[in-house]
Design a protein around this motif. Structure first.
Motif, PDB file in Angstrom:
ATOM      1  N   ARG A  72     -38.992 -15.677 -31.351  1.00  0.00           N
ATOM      2  CA  ARG A  72     -40.115 -16.611 -31.399  1.00  0.00           C
ATOM      3  C   ARG A  72     -40.668 -16.713 -32.818  1.00  0.00           C
ATOM      4  N   LEU A  73     -40.177 -15.871 -33.722  1.00  0.00           N
ATOM      5  CA  LEU A  73     -40.695 -15.862 -35.088  1.00  0.00           C
ATOM      6  C   LEU A  73     -39.517 -15.911 -36.050  1.00  0.00           C
ATOM      7  N   ASP A  74     -39.084 -17.131 -36.387  1.00  0.00           N
ATOM      8  CA  ASP A  74     -37.907 -17.282 -37.238  1.00  0.00           C
ATOM      9  C   ASP A  74     -38.107 -16.720 -38.635  1.00  0.00           C
ATOM     10  N   SER A  75     -39.370 -16.584 -39.060  1.00  0.00           N
ATOM     11  CA  SER A  75     -39.621 -16.068 -40.403  1.00  0.00           C
ATOM     12  C   SER A  75     -39.300 -14.576 -40.504  1.00  0.00           C
ATOM     13  N   ASP A  76     -39.311 -13.862 -39.385  1.00  0.00           N
ATOM     14  CA  ASP A  76     -39.000 -12.428 -39.375  1.00  0.00           C
ATOM     15  C   ASP A  76     -38.192 -12.088 -38.131  1.00  0.00           C
ATOM     16  N   PRO A  77     -36.964 -12.577 -38.048  1.00  0.00           N
ATOM     17  CA  PRO A  77     -36.193 -12.378 -36.822  1.00  0.00           C
ATOM     18  C   PRO A  77     -35.861 -10.926 -36.523  1.00  0.00           C
ATOM     19  N   ILE A  78     -35.545 -10.151 -37.551  1.00  0.00           N
ATOM     20  CA  ILE A  78     -35.205  -8.747 -37.323  1.00  0.00           C
ATOM     21  C   ILE A  78     -36.438  -7.972 -36.883  1.00  0.00           C
ATOM     22  N   GLY A  79     -37.583  -8.266 -37.475  1.00  0.00           N
ATOM     23  CA  GLY A  79     -38.818  -7.619 -37.052  1.00  0.00           C
ATOM     24  C   GLY A  79     -39.109  -7.876 -35.582  1.00  0.00           C
ATOM     25  N   PHE A  80     -38.875  -9.106 -35.151  1.00  0.00           N
ATOM     26  CA  PHE A  80     -39.059  -9.452 -33.750  1.00  0.00           C
ATOM     27  C   PHE A  80     -38.118  -8.632 -32.878  1.00  0.00           C
ATOM     28  N   GLY A  81     -36.863  -8.558 -33.292  1.00  0.00           N
ATOM     29  CA  GLY A  81     -35.886  -7.811 -32.523  1.00  0.00           C
ATOM     30  C   GLY A  81     -36.207  -6.330 -32.449  1.00  0.00           C
ATOM     31  N   GLU A  82     -36.650  -5.763 -33.558  1.00  0.00           N
ATOM     32  CA  GLU A  82     -37.002  -4.339 -33.580  1.00  0.00           C
ATOM     33  C   GLU A  82     -38.197  -4.049 -32.683  1.00  0.00           C
ATOM     34  N   GLU A  83     -39.203  -4.916 -32.720  1.00  0.00           N
ATOM     35  CA  GLU A  83     -40.388  -4.718 -31.888  1.00  0.00           C
ATOM     36  C   GLU A  83     -40.036  -4.777 -30.405  1.00  0.00           C
ATOM     37  N   LEU A  84     -39.094  -5.628 -30.064  1.00  0.00           N
ATOM     38  CA  LEU A  84     -38.686  -5.784 -28.679  1.00  0.00           C
ATOM     39  C   LEU A  84     -37.697  -4.699 -28.246  1.00  0.00           C
ATOM     40  N   GLY A  85     -37.077  -4.043 -29.199  1.00  0.00           N
ATOM     41  CA  GLY A  85     -36.036  -3.071 -28.879  1.00  0.00           C
ATOM     42  C   GLY A  85     -34.727  -3.736 -28.505  1.00  0.00           C
ATOM     43  N   ALA A  86     -34.460  -4.883 -29.120  1.00  0.00           N
ATOM     44  CA  ALA A  86     -33.277  -5.677 -28.785  1.00  0.00           C
ATOM     45  C   ALA A  86     -32.046  -5.203 -29.543  1.00  0.00           C
ATOM     46  N   ASP A  87     -30.885  -5.370 -28.901  1.00  0.00           N
ATOM     47  CA  ASP A  87     -29.611  -5.087 -29.557  1.00  0.00           C
ATOM     48  C   ASP A  87     -29.120  -6.287 -30.350  1.00  0.00           C
ATOM     49  N   LEU A  88     -29.551  -7.468 -29.954  1.00  0.00           N
ATOM     50  CA  LEU A  88     -29.151  -8.687 -30.642  1.00  0.00           C
ATOM     51  C   LEU A  88     -30.263  -9.720 -30.507  1.00  0.00           C
ATOM     52  N   ILE A  89     -30.235 -10.715 -31.377  1.00  0.00           N
ATOM     53  CA  ILE A  89     -31.208 -11.798 -31.354  1.00  0.00           C
ATOM     54  C   ILE A  89     -30.489 -13.126 -31.496  1.00  0.00           C
ATOM     55  N   GLN A  90     -31.135 -14.152 -30.986  1.00  0.00           N
ATOM     56  CA  GLN A  90     -30.669 -15.521 -31.186  1.00  0.00           C
ATOM     57  C   GLN A  90     -31.738 -16.257 -31.975  1.00  0.00           C
ATOM     58  N   MET A  91     -31.320 -17.071 -32.925  1.00  0.00           N
ATOM     59  CA  MET A  91     -32.273 -17.761 -33.782  1.00  0.00           C
ATOM     60  C   MET A  91     -31.742 -19.136 -34.169  1.00  0.00           C
ATOM     61  N   PHE A  92     -32.647 -19.978 -34.651  1.00  0.00           N
ATOM     62  CA  PHE A  92     -32.279 -21.258 -35.239  1.00  0.00           C
ATOM     63  C   PHE A  92     -32.158 -21.096 -36.749  1.00  0.00           C
ATOM     64  N   VAL A  93     -31.431 -21.998 -37.385  1.00  0.00           N
ATOM     65  CA  VAL A  93     -31.370 -22.011 -38.846  1.00  0.00           C
ATOM     66  C   VAL A  93     -32.098 -23.217 -39.433  1.00  0.00           C
ATOM     67  N   ILE A  94     -32.539 -24.146 -38.547  1.00  0.00           N
ATOM     68  CA  ILE A  94     -33.421 -25.245 -38.950  1.00  0.00           C
ATOM     69  C   ILE A  94     -34.403 -25.486 -37.815  1.00  0.00           C
TER      70      ILE A  94
END
Length: 256
Positions: free
Chosen positions: A8-30
Motif C-alpha cells: 500500500r506504500l510504493d515509496s517504501d515497499p520493503i518497509g511495508f513487507g517487513e512490518e507485515l512479516g511478508a516473504d514477498l511483495i507485489q508492487m506497481f512501477v508507475i
C-alpha cells in the motif's frame, strides 16, 4: 510456501513487507491508472538487497488484446517498459491482466494480438522477466475470464514461456468453481506461477472484481487455503488493508 501482499506504500515497499512479516511483495512501477514510463525507484538498492521477493503488477489500462490501435500499441510498449522496470528491481515476474475485446467476433483477433506481443518481443530478445497472465472477473468478451478462453489463449502464447497468475476472487466472480481449480488450470497452462489469494465481496458468477478479507467474504476460507496448498506457488494477498494482517496470519496458521 512464500506468502506476502500487495504493498500500500510504493515509496517504501520493503518497509511495508517487513512490518507485515511478508516473504514477498507485489508492487506497481508507475501509477496504476497512468501511462507514464517507469522511472528508477529511489529504493532500488534496498529492494535488490532484501530477502523479500518482489513481483510487479502492470498498470490497469493495459489491454494487449484490443483491436483498437490507439490502445493496443501503447499497451505493448507499456508491457515492455514495465517488464524492464521489474527486472531492474529483481522481480520474478510482471503480472498482466488478460484484457478484452468489444464483441465475440473479435476474440480470435484478441488472441492473435496476444501472440504478436510475444512474437515481436522475441525478435528483440524476449522479455527480461516472465509475463504472468492473470485471469479476470468480468467482461463477456474477456480473454481470461473463462477457462475455455484461457485454453485458446494458451494455445497461442504458451510456447513463448508465458506464466500464469491465478486470482481466486476473479475466478469466483467469473463463474469458475474453486473446487479442483488448480488441477483444471494446470491442465491448460501446465503451470501456476503466482496466486492472488482473495475472497470476494460478491456472490459466485457476479462478474464483479471486489476483493474482501477472509473473515467477511463470500468464499469459504478453507477453500482458499486449499487452493493455496495445492497450487505450490508464491501467494500474494490483495485483500483490504484493515484485515490484511489477519488474513496473512490465518493463511500461515492453516497452511504451515
Amino acid at each position: 510456501m512464500r506468502i506476502g501482499a500487495h504493498v500500500r506504500l510504493d515509496s517504501d515497499p520493503i518497509g511495508f513487507g517487513e512490518e507485515l512479516g511478508a516473504d514477498l511483495i507485489q508492487m506497481f512501477v508507475i501509477d496504476p491508472q497512468g501511462w507514464e514510463k517507469p522511472k528508477t525507484h529511489p529504493r532500488t538498492e534496498e529492494i535488490l538487497a532484501s530477502p523479500i521477493d518482489v513481483v510487479v503488477h502492470s498498470s490497469y489500462q493495459i489491454n494487449v488484446a484490443s483491436t483498437n490501435n490507439r490502445l493496443r500499441m501503447p499497451s505493448r510498449q507499456a508491457v515492455a517498459a514495465q517488464a524492464k522496470a521489474a527486472a531492474d528491481l529483481g522481480a520474478f515476474g510482471l503480472v498482466v491482466h488478460g484484457g478484452h475485446v468489444r464483441n465475440d467476433g473479435e476474440i480470435d483477433a484478441g488472441i492473435d494480438n496476444w501472440r504478436k506481443l510475444f512474437e515481436r518481443q522475441a525478435e528483440k530478445g524476449g522479455f527480461p522477466v516472465p509475463i504472468l497472465i492473470e485471469n479476470t472477473a468480468g467482461g463477456d468478451h474477456a480473454m481470461a475470464r473463462y477457462f475455455d478462453s484461457i485454453a485458446k489463449l494458451w494455445d497461442a502464447v504458451g510456447e513463448f514461456g508465458a506464466g500464469f497468475c491465478l486470482d481466486t476472487c476473479h475466478a469466483w466472480a467469473g463463474g469458475e468453481d474453486l473446487v479442483g481449480i488448480v488441477d483444471r488450470i494446470k491442465a491448460i497452462t501446465g503451470r501456476i506461477d503466482l496466486v492472488h489469494l482473495n475472497s470476494s465481496r460478491d456472490e459466485f458468477d457476479s462478474a464483479r472484481d471486489r476483493h474482501a478479507n477472509f473473515s467477511d467474504g463470500t468464499i469459504d476460507p478453507e477453500l482458499l487455503t486449499e487452493v493455496c496448498r495445492s497450487a505450490g506457488a508464491p501467494v500474494i494477498l490483495e485483500t483490504p488493508a484493515e484485515g490484511l494482517a489477519d488474513d496473512l496470519a490465518y493463511l500461515r496458521e492453516h497452511t504451515g
